[in-house]
Structures are given as C-alpha cells and as structure tokens.
Motif scaffolding. Structure first.
Motif, PDB file in Angstrom:
ATOM      1  N   ALA A 250     -10.116   1.283  10.396  1.00  0.00           N
ATOM      2  CA  ALA A 250     -10.329   1.921  11.690  1.00  0.00           C
ATOM      3  C   ALA A 250      -9.867   1.021  12.831  1.00  0.00           C
ATOM      4  CB  ALA A 250     -11.806   2.284  11.849  1.00  0.00           C
ATOM      5  N   ALA A 251     -10.092  -0.287  12.692  1.00  0.00           N
ATOM      6  CA  ALA A 251      -9.650  -1.219  13.730  1.00  0.00           C
ATOM      7  C   ALA A 251      -8.127  -1.300  13.774  1.00  0.00           C
ATOM      8  CB  ALA A 251     -10.260  -2.596  13.472  1.00  0.00           C
ATOM      9  N   LEU A 252      -7.485  -1.274  12.616  1.00  0.00           N
ATOM     10  CA  LEU A 252      -6.016  -1.275  12.588  1.00  0.00           C
ATOM     11  C   LEU A 252      -5.451  -0.037  13.275  1.00  0.00           C
ATOM     12  CD1 LEU A 252      -5.306  -2.482   8.933  1.00  0.00           C
ATOM     13  CD2 LEU A 252      -4.588  -3.663  11.027  1.00  0.00           C
ATOM     14  N   ALA A 253      -6.129   1.097  13.098  1.00  0.00           N
ATOM     15  CA  ALA A 253      -5.659   2.350  13.684  1.00  0.00           C
ATOM     16  C   ALA A 253      -5.694   2.317  15.207  1.00  0.00           C
ATOM     17  CB  ALA A 253      -6.501   3.513  13.160  1.00  0.00           C
ATOM     18  N   LEU A 254      -6.497   1.438  15.767  1.00  0.00           N
ATOM     19  CA  LEU A 254      -6.595   1.348  17.228  1.00  0.00           C
ATOM     20  C   LEU A 254      -5.399   0.639  17.852  1.00  0.00           C
ATOM     21  CD1 LEU A 254     -10.372   0.384  17.644  1.00  0.00           C
ATOM     22  CD2 LEU A 254      -9.328   2.627  18.008  1.00  0.00           C
ATOM     23  N   ILE A 255      -4.720  -0.204  17.070  1.00  0.00           N
ATOM     24  CA  ILE A 255      -3.665  -1.031  17.669  1.00  0.00           C
ATOM     25  C   ILE A 255      -2.291  -0.786  17.060  1.00  0.00           C
ATOM     26  CG2 ILE A 255      -5.245  -2.871  18.372  1.00  0.00           C
ATOM     27  CD1 ILE A 255      -4.439  -4.423  15.894  1.00  0.00           C
ATOM     28  N   LEU A 256      -2.222  -0.030  15.961  1.00  0.00           N
ATOM     29  CA  LEU A 256      -0.930   0.244  15.341  1.00  0.00           C
ATOM     30  C   LEU A 256      -0.584   1.722  15.471  1.00  0.00           C
ATOM     31  CD1 LEU A 256      -1.129  -1.913  12.077  1.00  0.00           C
ATOM     32  CD2 LEU A 256       0.162  -2.391  14.163  1.00  0.00           C
ATOM     33  N   PRO A 257       0.692   2.067  15.511  1.00  0.00           N
ATOM     34  CA  PRO A 257       1.089   3.472  15.635  1.00  0.00           C
ATOM     35  C   PRO A 257       0.607   4.299  14.447  1.00  0.00           C
ATOM     36  CG  PRO A 257       3.015   2.018  15.547  1.00  0.00           C
ATOM     37  CD  PRO A 257       1.824   1.156  15.459  1.00  0.00           C
ATOM     38  N   HIS A 258       0.258   5.530  14.725  1.00  0.00           N
ATOM     39  CA  HIS A 258      -0.260   6.420  13.692  1.00  0.00           C
ATOM     40  C   HIS A 258       0.756   6.657  12.580  1.00  0.00           C
ATOM     41  CE1 HIS A 258      -2.716   9.578  11.948  1.00  0.00           C
ATOM     42  NE2 HIS A 258      -1.665  10.378  11.931  1.00  0.00           N
ATOM     43  N   GLY A 259       2.027   6.557  12.906  1.00  0.00           N
ATOM     44  CA  GLY A 259       3.077   6.846  11.939  1.00  0.00           C
ATOM     45  C   GLY A 259       3.157   5.868  10.778  1.00  0.00           C
ATOM     46  N   VAL A 260       2.569   4.674  10.905  1.00  0.00           N
ATOM     47  CA  VAL A 260       2.666   3.695   9.819  1.00  0.00           C
ATOM     48  C   VAL A 260       1.629   3.972   8.723  1.00  0.00           C
ATOM     49  CG1 VAL A 260       3.500   1.947  11.424  1.00  0.00           C
ATOM     50  CG2 VAL A 260       1.072   2.002  10.832  1.00  0.00           C
ATOM     51  N   PHE A 261       0.652   4.825   8.997  1.00  0.00           N
ATOM     52  CA  PHE A 261      -0.410   5.099   8.026  1.00  0.00           C
ATOM     53  C   PHE A 261      -0.017   6.237   7.095  1.00  0.00           C
ATOM     54  CE2 PHE A 261      -2.607   2.896  11.389  1.00  0.00           C
ATOM     55  CZ  PHE A 261      -3.570   2.137  10.732  1.00  0.00           C
ATOM     56  N   MET A 262      -0.375   6.096   5.838  1.00  0.00           N
ATOM     57  CA  MET A 262      -0.147   7.151   4.866  1.00  0.00           C
ATOM     58  C   MET A 262      -1.253   7.097   3.810  1.00  0.00           C
ATOM     59  SD  MET A 262       2.990   5.611   2.552  1.00  0.00           S
ATOM     60  CE  MET A 262       2.770   6.877   1.310  1.00  0.00           C
ATOM     61  N   GLU A 263      -1.575   8.255   3.235  1.00  0.00           N
ATOM     62  CA  GLU A 263      -2.554   8.317   2.162  1.00  0.00           C
ATOM     63  C   GLU A 263      -1.823   8.395   0.832  1.00  0.00           C
ATOM     64  OE1 GLU A 263      -5.404  11.400   2.667  1.00  0.00           O
ATOM     65  OE2 GLU A 263      -6.122  10.658   4.605  1.00  0.00           O
ATOM     66  N   SER A 264      -2.133   7.439  -0.035  1.00  0.00           N
ATOM     67  CA  SER A 264      -1.457   7.372  -1.322  1.00  0.00           C
ATOM     68  C   SER A 264      -2.247   6.472  -2.256  1.00  0.00           C
ATOM     69  CB  SER A 264      -0.039   6.816  -1.141  1.00  0.00           C
ATOM     70  OG  SER A 264       0.592   6.631  -2.385  1.00  0.00           O
ATOM     71  N   PRO A 265      -2.284   6.793  -3.557  1.00  0.00           N
ATOM     72  CA  PRO A 265      -2.944   5.883  -4.512  1.00  0.00           C
ATOM     73  C   PRO A 265      -2.296   4.498  -4.455  1.00  0.00           C
ATOM     74  CG  PRO A 265      -2.432   7.987  -5.551  1.00  0.00           C
ATOM     75  CD  PRO A 265      -1.750   7.999  -4.223  1.00  0.00           C
ATOM     76  N   LEU A 266      -3.112   3.471  -4.569  1.00  0.00           N
ATOM     77  CA  LEU A 266      -2.610   2.101  -4.563  1.00  0.00           C
ATOM     78  C   LEU A 266      -2.472   1.638  -6.010  1.00  0.00           C
ATOM     79  CD1 LEU A 266      -4.813   0.598  -1.689  1.00  0.00           C
ATOM     80  CD2 LEU A 266      -2.620   1.791  -1.538  1.00  0.00           C
ATOM     81  N   ILE A 267      -1.245   1.560  -6.481  1.00  0.00           N
ATOM     82  CA  ILE A 267      -0.999   1.197  -7.870  1.00  0.00           C
ATOM     83  C   ILE A 267      -1.086  -0.326  -8.019  1.00  0.00           C
ATOM     84  CG2 ILE A 267       0.584   1.337  -9.807  1.00  0.00           C
ATOM     85  CD1 ILE A 267      -0.558   4.017  -8.872  1.00  0.00           C
ATOM     86  N   VAL A 268      -1.988  -0.758  -8.880  1.00  0.00           N
ATOM     87  CA  VAL A 268      -2.119  -2.180  -9.207  1.00  0.00           C
ATOM     88  C   VAL A 268      -1.384  -2.391 -10.522  1.00  0.00           C
ATOM     89  CG1 VAL A 268      -3.715  -4.071  -9.648  1.00  0.00           C
ATOM     90  CG2 VAL A 268      -4.357  -2.241  -8.059  1.00  0.00           C
ATOM     91  N   GLU A 269      -0.259  -3.081 -10.477  1.00  0.00           N
ATOM     92  CA  GLU A 269       0.615  -3.183 -11.647  1.00  0.00           C
ATOM     93  C   GLU A 269       0.091  -4.222 -12.638  1.00  0.00           C
ATOM     94  OE1 GLU A 269       4.882  -2.618 -11.203  1.00  0.00           O
ATOM     95  OE2 GLU A 269       4.566  -2.718  -9.051  1.00  0.00           O
ATOM     96  N   ASN A 270      -1.039  -3.892 -13.211  1.00  0.00           N
ATOM     97  CA  ASN A 270      -1.649  -4.727 -14.239  1.00  0.00           C
ATOM     98  C   ASN A 270      -1.563  -3.949 -15.552  1.00  0.00           C
ATOM     99  OD1 ASN A 270      -3.230  -6.242 -15.912  1.00  0.00           O
ATOM    100  ND2 ASN A 270      -5.041  -6.226 -14.610  1.00  0.00           N
ATOM    101  N   TYR A 271      -0.739  -4.416 -16.473  1.00  0.00           N
ATOM    102  CA  TYR A 271      -0.506  -3.665 -17.709  1.00  0.00           C
ATOM    103  C   TYR A 271      -1.345  -4.180 -18.880  1.00  0.00           C
ATOM    104  CZ  TYR A 271       3.380  -1.535 -15.235  1.00  0.00           C
ATOM    105  OH  TYR A 271       4.134  -0.835 -14.315  1.00  0.00           O
ATOM    106  N   LEU A 272      -1.492  -5.493 -18.987  1.00  0.00           N
ATOM    107  CA  LEU A 272      -2.312  -6.057 -20.058  1.00  0.00           C
ATOM    108  C   LEU A 272      -3.739  -6.288 -19.598  1.00  0.00           C
ATOM    109  CD1 LEU A 272       0.261  -8.564 -21.595  1.00  0.00           C
ATOM    110  CD2 LEU A 272      -0.342  -6.281 -22.392  1.00  0.00           C
ATOM    111  N   GLY A 273      -3.895  -7.020 -18.501  1.00  0.00           N
ATOM    112  CA  GLY A 273      -5.184  -7.060 -17.823  1.00  0.00           C
ATOM    113  C   GLY A 273      -6.209  -8.040 -18.327  1.00  0.00           C
ATOM    114  N   LEU A 274      -5.964  -8.742 -19.428  1.00  0.00           N
ATOM    115  CA  LEU A 274      -6.998  -9.608 -19.993  1.00  0.00           C
ATOM    116  C   LEU A 274      -7.367 -10.743 -19.049  1.00  0.00           C
ATOM    117  CD1 LEU A 274      -8.806 -10.203 -22.373  1.00  0.00           C
ATOM    118  CD2 LEU A 274      -6.942 -11.539 -23.402  1.00  0.00           C
TER     119      LEU A 274
END
Length: 295
Positions: A250-274
């Motif tokens: 919310a604080a970032l939204a106050l100072i950055l243009p609305h166009g830089v925000f997007m809703e999308s799953p955040l893929i964490v590229e962890n394949y093995l993970g141990l």
C-alpha cells in the motif's frame, strides 16, 4: 394470549409452531453443512494449504521484542537514510525470499526515491549488510500467491516434512486418540499458502542462465517479499502492520505509478527444494534463541 396474535388481516398465527419449524430447518442446515465439509475434506485436492509458520516458536525470535525492533529500525535510519531530501515513507520487518527459496529476515526502509533492505543482527545490534534499490529503476511490481513450478518436488517434500513432524509430535504427546481430523497428520503435497510481492527492474528481459544458477550472484534483477512470521501471531492491528507485506504494498502504491502494478502468481523456481526446506524449517534466516545458543 402470548401464543396467538392478530395480524393486519385478522388471521391467527401460532408463533410456537413457527419457532419449532425454524429451529428444525436450522438444525437440518447445520447437519447438511457439516456433511458437506466432511465430504470436501475427504475429497480434497492433492495440494493441501498449510498454515504459514505453524511449526515455529515465535517467542524465540529476537524480533518478538518490540523495543528491539524499534531500536534496530532507528539505527538503520540514522545510518543509511541520511539524505535530508529523501523523505522516509515507511519501515517494516519483512521476510525476503531469495532466488533459491530461502527465507530471510530483513528490515525494509522505503523512501521517496529508494528501497533499502537491511540484514540486521538482532543479537549484537548491528548492520550486517544492506542493499539499496533506486525506485526509478523498478518497472514492474507483481502481487500474488507464492507458487512452485508444476514440475517441482518441493510441495511433496514440504508435505512429507509437515506430516512427519505432526506424527512425531502426536506420538510423543500420546494424543493419537484426540485427533479427529485426518488432515492433521498427512503427507499430501503442501502449497506455500502465502501472498507475496515482487519488485522487478529487468525491463522484461529474462534472467540469464549464469545469473539464475549461480548461488553467489548479487545481480538478481528482482526481489521478493512476504510477511514476517510474527505477522500471524500479533494480536493488535498496530503491531501487525510492522510485519505486514500488504501494508508495504500500500505504501509503494502511494509513490509509484499505478501502471507498474500487476496481479500474478509469484513463481519460486525451486525444483528440488531439500536445502530450502532445511533452511526454512529451522528458520536459519532469522535471529533466534536456539537452545543454549543464539544465532
């Protein structure tokens, strides 16, 4: 006289009967809902949502001490945010998730022109390292749920670790008979079940193979945050805000243009993970009391 009354049309209404009928319908609804819940639980999907940080003792975190967090943030502000023309927008204690899916405790200072992330030693009370990102370079801020790639075995390892941990705890406490929900002890794959935020400054270009697979690389063109573990355990809203990734967004939204925000799953590229599972389940990225030692 109390059981019967004239309505506007002069008809008699028996409220005792109406009350009994409503109660009966309510009971039937409750029973039906309970049956639906049982059916849903028994036919749940293969990926089980897990409660974030349910296996940690939050009171062992040094950052659980409010006055210590405030002192740490003040030290960071006095040392790193010294530009009088660069107004401080807000400060938080969040969890940074590295490219390798390791969770790390970070003080975050947001100013009008930059974002400063700080690894702060809450034991010796000193700044260990910091990173400064110019907000003018940030071209995309993605907000969404943390997810693994479809081919990753990390969810299966998480499920096995959670199931084994729950089984051992129940066996030690001799409370097998008290378990009424089979989902308390199971080994189904586990999702992260957490929302996060990722700032990117790669101008849409993919990360190079050399950078992506070099564990010592410092040139990762994005940074990922989620809420600190203490967020799920603080009762007062004012306390939770300090550890809330959504408050940071919310604080970032106050100072950055609305166009830089997007809703999308955040893929964490962890394949093995141990390695990440060992690191995260032991909270190695956080300063904690660990038995007779602290680190």
């Amino acid at each position: 006289m109390l059981n019967q009354m004239d309505n506007d049309e002069g008809q008699l209404v028996n409220f005792d009967s109406a009350t009994l009928q409503i109660a009966k319908e309510t009971d039937e609804t409750i029973i039906q809902d309970e049956n639906n819940i049982r059916t849903t639980s028994s036919s749940s999907a293969s990926h089980v949502p897990s409660i974030p940080f349910k296996h940690v003792d939050v009171h062992s975190f040094f950052s659980d001490r409010h006055e210590l967090v405030e002192k740490a943030i003040k030290d960071c502000q006095d040392t790193l945010a010294t530009d009088q023309d660069d107004e401080i927008i807000g400060t938080w204690l969040l969890t940074e998730i590295s490219l390798w899916d390791t969770e790390k405790e970070r003080i975050v200072i947001l100013t009008k022109n930059s974002l400063i992330t700080v690894k702060y030693d809450f034991i010796s009370l000193k700044i260990v390292e910091f990173n400064r990102i110019s907000l003018i370079d940030v071209d995309t801020i993605s907000v969404g749920e943390l997810q693994y790639p479809t081919t990753s075995i990390a969810p299966r390892l998480n499920g096995f670790a959670d199931g084994l941990s729950s089984a051992i705890q129940c066996a030690v406490r001799k409370r097998w008979s008290s378990i009424t929900d089979p989902s308390d002890v199971n080994f189904e794959p586990r999702t992260r079940n957490m929302m996060g935020l990722r700032l990117m400054w790669n101008k849409g270009q993919p990360v190079s193979f050399e950078t992506k697979w070099n564990p010592f690389s410092k040139k990762i063109p994005f940074i990922t945050f989620t809420s600190h573990p203490l967020f799920w355990y603080k009762g007062l809203k004012e306390e939770k805000l300090r550890f809330d990734c959504d408050a940071f967004r919310a604080a970032l939204a106050l100072i950055l243009p609305h166009g830089v925000f997007m809703e999308s799953p955040l893929i964490v590229e962890n394949y093995l993970g141990l390695g990440a599972i060992i690191h995260n389940r032991n909270s190695l990225g956080f300063f904690k009391v660990r038995g007779k030692v602290s680190f």
